[in-house]
Structures are given as structure tokens and as C-alpha cells.
Enzyme design. Structure first.
Site, PDB file in Angstrom:
ATOM      1  N   HIS A 260      42.542  47.780 -10.399  1.00  0.00           N
ATOM      2  CA  HIS A 260      41.297  48.426 -10.785  1.00  0.00           C
ATOM      3  C   HIS A 260      41.684  49.597 -11.696  1.00  0.00           C
ATOM      4  CE1 HIS A 260      36.855  48.889  -9.508  1.00  0.00           C
ATOM      5  NE2 HIS A 260      37.049  49.779 -10.475  1.00  0.00           N
TER       6      HIS A 260
ATOM      7  N   GLU B 194      37.077  43.813 -13.689  1.00  0.00           N
ATOM      8  CA  GLU B 194      36.484  44.096 -14.996  1.00  0.00           C
ATOM      9  C   GLU B 194      37.531  44.226 -16.103  1.00  0.00           C
ATOM     10  OE1 GLU B 194      33.843  47.440 -14.578  1.00  0.00           O
ATOM     11  OE2 GLU B 194      32.575  46.414 -13.132  1.00  0.00           O
TER      12      GLU B 194
ATOM     13  N   ASN C 267      30.343  41.438 -11.193  1.00  0.00           N
ATOM     14  CA  ASN C 267      29.896  42.829 -11.104  1.00  0.00           C
ATOM     15  C   ASN C 267      28.690  42.959 -12.024  1.00  0.00           C
ATOM     16  OD1 ASN C 267      32.222  43.106  -9.648  1.00  0.00           O
ATOM     17  ND2 ASN C 267      33.170  44.616 -10.993  1.00  0.00           N
TER      18      ASN C 267
END
Ligand code: IFM
Length: 484
Positions: free
Chosen positions: A130, A183, A313
Site C-alpha cells: 500500500h 491501487e 476500491n
């Protein structure tokens, strides 16, 4: 994508048995203790300590001190009735230089955290990356290359796979669901394109190189996880897929939407889930990167190793149109921070618009239909089981004189988005869980601590935690297993 009309029935809506009701967090946003137990700086430590990068000059040095307070935090999760918790492992804690053996002291923290979760009946879900790349991999101080590393360098993908193997070997007996990347669009295009995220580089070619090496790192890590984990383990990736809506049906606006879909979504879903980069993406960006040199033989096979679960997400849809020529150079309002450099290589001719004026504190429009759309479109296109690996909202919370925090806007946002998940399930999507972003108020990257996403308020002076009314509402949803 098909728009699912909001559910108008008032009857109780139950989620399927075994549906995971979770919350999500990330290491740099909550842990603090950045120099503790052998942890070394990540690109986010360096970036946040660079003047002018973060609102208010904030850093993650202390964050919300989860590293020391994790037992209290897990107790709070148990009180809320969470059935699962998604957190990220800090690479520079586990493998401080990004190379070589694991640090047992770093691993011990995650052993203790996962033991605590399991003892409270909460299923841990670990994200490997992350965004906290060890700084040593971005700017190596030893070896042949003294600069120019990071994700634009192919070697980083191999280092990531080694780290994945170390993490899985150490924690595979406790963690059964693993997410490779969170992401990767942000890592590649905000980190190396617009530069609003660490490491703050602004080269569109590097952003595309980073995207490919994140894809490669994902595929290699899937292989490493499979080799180290029991066959029952689930492997996933969390993508912030953009729900792209053209402002009109005109050909120029449709073309704008196609470009953003290519460099916002298909740049990851193509190689990961179909084993290819789409021709239109390669064409749009051919002037920025030499794809033939970048993509080696065998890369796409590696990248498209099968996964078990796809994490989505979702925060808001993206409305686009063709930009008049004279606006192409202006900073764009695409909800990803302010920079004169674009995070959308090959899409300079695109303008961004708000979907509506019902906004969160991030200035992001609230539109739950985008969540149903995205889930259904992923379900139809890839047929994989899905989780909502992040969804939530920042609002300016008010603390009442008695210390309580009543946050009806956040509750309303969550309620409407959980209904959107239920809509997608009703329409056939196999959605296995919902991870609310976020458990605690935390370090919101370039926005610092000003934007609060937590269902638990953190007083940044005392670090005292106070569940907001949205937390009590979520606890009630979990207790009932559904929505009213
Ligand atoms: O805080 C972030 C998180 O780290 C990644 N997804 C979006 C969240 C809200 O901006």
C-alpha cells in the site's frame, strides 16, 4: 456499464451467509513508529518530509500510533462486531532495504497483530503493498545504479516478489487472504506522473513503465504467494477502477471516455486478467514509451497468473469530455490533487467534470450507482468473486461538548453504498465482502490529517479513539447481517 436503479423496497436486505463485514487501513496511514524495530524509511517518509508536499506539513511519523495501540484497536474492532480486517504490511519493516532476509522484529509486529485478530474471531486480510516502497529501492545507495530506481525500474518487480515470499512464509499460517497491490494506478500515475504522491516524480514515460512493472510485480508475487501458501489461500489485487462516464454521447466525449478507461482501468485489468495490453492503449501512449522494449517475452503470461478474488476500491464516478484545445494545459479537476503534470498519459485532450454537487470533504461527488455498475461490470467481464476492498467518505466531523461525534453524512454515504452492493448482488454479482475505508481517522496522503475517513475519531493531540455514530450504525448492520 448498466446503471442499476436504487432499491426502493423497505424490506430488510440480508447479505449472503459468510459475507465479510470489514474495515480497511494501510500501514503508513496508521502505524507511526517509523524508526522502530529496524524499520527504514519508505518513499512516503521521504516525500512527506519534503517541504510543500503535504497539507499542513504533516507526516506519518506518529500517525495514530497503531503500532503501539493495536491491541486496543483490535478490541474496538471486536466491539463493533467486524468479521474481517484488511491492513497492509509495511515493506520497510519486513525487509528494511527492500532486499535480503526478513527482519524478525518487523514480522513480529504482524504476527502479534494477526494473533490478536484471530483471538477475537476477526479474519485478517493482508495487503502486501500500500505504497510504502523502501526508499533504498527508489534511490539505491549501493550497487551499480545510484538513482532512477523505483517502479519504473524492472528490478523492483523482482524485489517485490522476494518480499511477497518472505511475508507469506512468515504469516501464511495466520493469513489466508492476500492482496498483492493496492491501487497500482495511484502508485504509477500519481507517484510518477502528476507527482502528487511519493516519490513525486513527473515523467509520463516513467509512469507507464511503473504501471508495467507493478503489473509484473503483481504476477511474480502471485507466483511467490502460491508457492509459499497452502492451496486454500486466496490471492487478490485491489484496483481503484474508474467508473468512467462520457458527458455526452457525442463521438468526442466517447473518445475521451475510451482514453481514460484505457489508462485508468484496462492498463491493469488487461494484462492481469486477460494477458494483454489493449491496442488502443498502446497506440495512445506510443509517443511516451517503447512498449516493445518495456514488455519482455513471457511478461504477460507471468502477469496474468490466475487470482481467486478481485478487490474493487470505489469512491466516486469520473465524468469526462473532450477538452477544448486551450484548456489542455490547465491543472485538471480529476479529484486526484493539484499538479500541472497529468496523471493521465496519452489523454491530454480530456476534461474532467463533477458527476454532481453532492460532495464529500474530498470534493468527491457521492454517487452509489457507480459502485453497483463497477461490481456488475467486473462480474460480467471477468466472472471472478469480488470484494469491495475500500469504500467510505471523509467529512468534517464535529465533536459535541460531551466528546461524542455524530456523523450522519458518513452514515448516509455508507448506507447508500451498502445498498448499492446489495443491488449488485441481487443482479448476480458474486460479492464476498465489504471493507469500509476506514476504521480510524488517519494520514490521508497529500491531504495530511485534515481529511477524516474514520468511523472512529482520533484526537490527534491525545490519540484517544472515539467511535462515531457511523461506527455504531455499522455495528448494527453487522449484528443484523443486513440493511433495513
Ligand atoms: O486513503 C486512501 C487509501 O489509502 C487508498 N484509497 C483511497 C483512500 C481515500 O483517499
Amino acid at each position: 456499464m448498466t446503471v442499476v436503479p436504487p432499491d426502493t423496497r423497505s424490506a430488510r436486505r440480508a447479505f449472503p451467509p459468510g459475507f465479510a463485514f470489514g474495515t480497511a487501513t494501510a500501514a503508513y496511514q496508521i502505524e507511526g513508529a517509523v524508526a522502530e524495530d529496524g524499520r527504514t524509511p519508505s518513499i512516503w517518509d521521504t516525500f512527506s518530509h519534503t517541504p510543500g508536499t503535504i497539507d499542513g506539513g504533516d507526516t506519518g511519523d506518529t500517525a495514530v500510533d497503531h503500532y503501539r495501540r493495536f491491541r486496543e484497536d483490535v478490541r474496538m474492532m471486536a466491539d463493533l462486531g467486524l468479521t474481517s480486517y484488511r491492513f497492509s504490511l509495511a515493506w520497510p519493516r519486513i525487509q528494511p532495504t527492500g532486499r535480503g532476509p526478513a527482519s524478525e522484529r518487523g514480522l513480529d509486529f504482524y504476527r502479534a497483530l494477526t494473533d490478536e485478530l484471530l483471538a477475537h474471531g476477526i479474519t485478517p486480510v493482508a495487503t502486501l503493498y500500500h505504497w510504502d516502497l523502501p526508499q533504498e529501492l527508489e534511490t539505491p545507495t549501493v550497487g551499480a545504479r545510484a538513482a532512477g530506481g523505483g517502479w519504473p525500474a524492472r528490478e523492483t518487480a523482482y524485489r517485490f516478489a522476494d518480499y511477497a515470499a518472505l511475508a507469506a512464509e512468515a504469516l501464511g499460517d495466520r493469513v489466508s487472504t492476500w492482496i498483492t497491490l493496492n491501487e497500482p494506478w495511484c502508485s504509477a500515475f500519481l507517484g510518477y506522473g502528476s507527482g502528487v504522491h511519493a516519490p513525486g516524480r513527473t515523467d509520463p514515460g516513467d509512469a507507464l513503465r511503473a504501471a508495467h512493472h507493478l503489473n509484473l510485480g503483481h504476477g511474480l508475487a502471485v507466483g511467490a504467494l502460491r508457492a509459499a501458501l497452502p492451496a486454500s489461500a486466496k490471492v487478490s489485487v485491489s484496483l481503484n477502477l474508474h467508473v468512467v462516464r462520457p458527458r455526452s454521447d457525442g463521438p468526442e466525449d466517447l473518445e475521451a471516455a475510451r482514453r481514460i478507461d484505457a489508462v485508468g482501468n484496462r492498463v491493469f485489468t488487461g494484462p492481469m486478467l486477460k494477458g494483454r495490453y489493449d491496442e488502443d492503449l498502446l497506440k495512445d501512449t506510443a509517443h511516451l514509451v517503447d512498449w516493445d522494449t518495456l514488455v519482455h517475452d513471457g511478461d504477460l503470461v507471468e502477469i496474468s497468473r490466475p487470482i481467486d478474488l478481485l478487490g474493487l476500491n470505489y469512491y466516486n464516478p469520473t465524468v469526462v469530455s473532450a477538452a477544448p484545445a486551450d484548456t489542455a494545459d490547465r491543472p485538471r479537476e480529476d479529484g486526484h490533487g493539484s499538479s500541472t503534470f497529468s496523471p493521465w498519459p496519452g489523454a491530454d485532450s480530456v476534461a474532467f467534470h463533477r458527476a454532481n454537487d453532492d460532495l464529500t470533504a474530498m470534493g468527491w461527488p457521492i454517487d452509489p450507482t457507480g459502485l453497483s455498475e463497477a461490481l456488475l461490470s467486473m462480474h460480467r467481464e471477468f466472472g471472478l468473486p469480488l470484494i469491495v476492498s475500500e469504500n467510505g467518505a471523509a467529512f468534517q466531523d464535529t465533536v459535541a461538548p460531551d466528546g461524542t461525534v455524530h456523523d450522519p453524512e458518513r452514515t448516509d454515504y455508507l448506507r447508500r453504498h451498502l445498498h448499492a452492493v446489495a443491488d449488485a448482488i441481487d443482479a448476480g454479482a458474486d460479492v464476498r465482502g465489504y471493507y469500509l475505508w476506514s476504521l480510524l481517522d488517519n494520514f490521508e496522503w497529500a491531504y495530511g490529517y485534515d481529511k477524516r475517513f474514520g468511523i472512529v475519531r482520533v484526537d490527534y493531540d491525545t490519540l484517544v479513539r472515539t467511535p462515531k455514530s457511523s461506527a455504531r450504525w455499522y455495528a448494527e448492520v453487522i449484528r443484523r447481517g443486513g440493511l433495513d
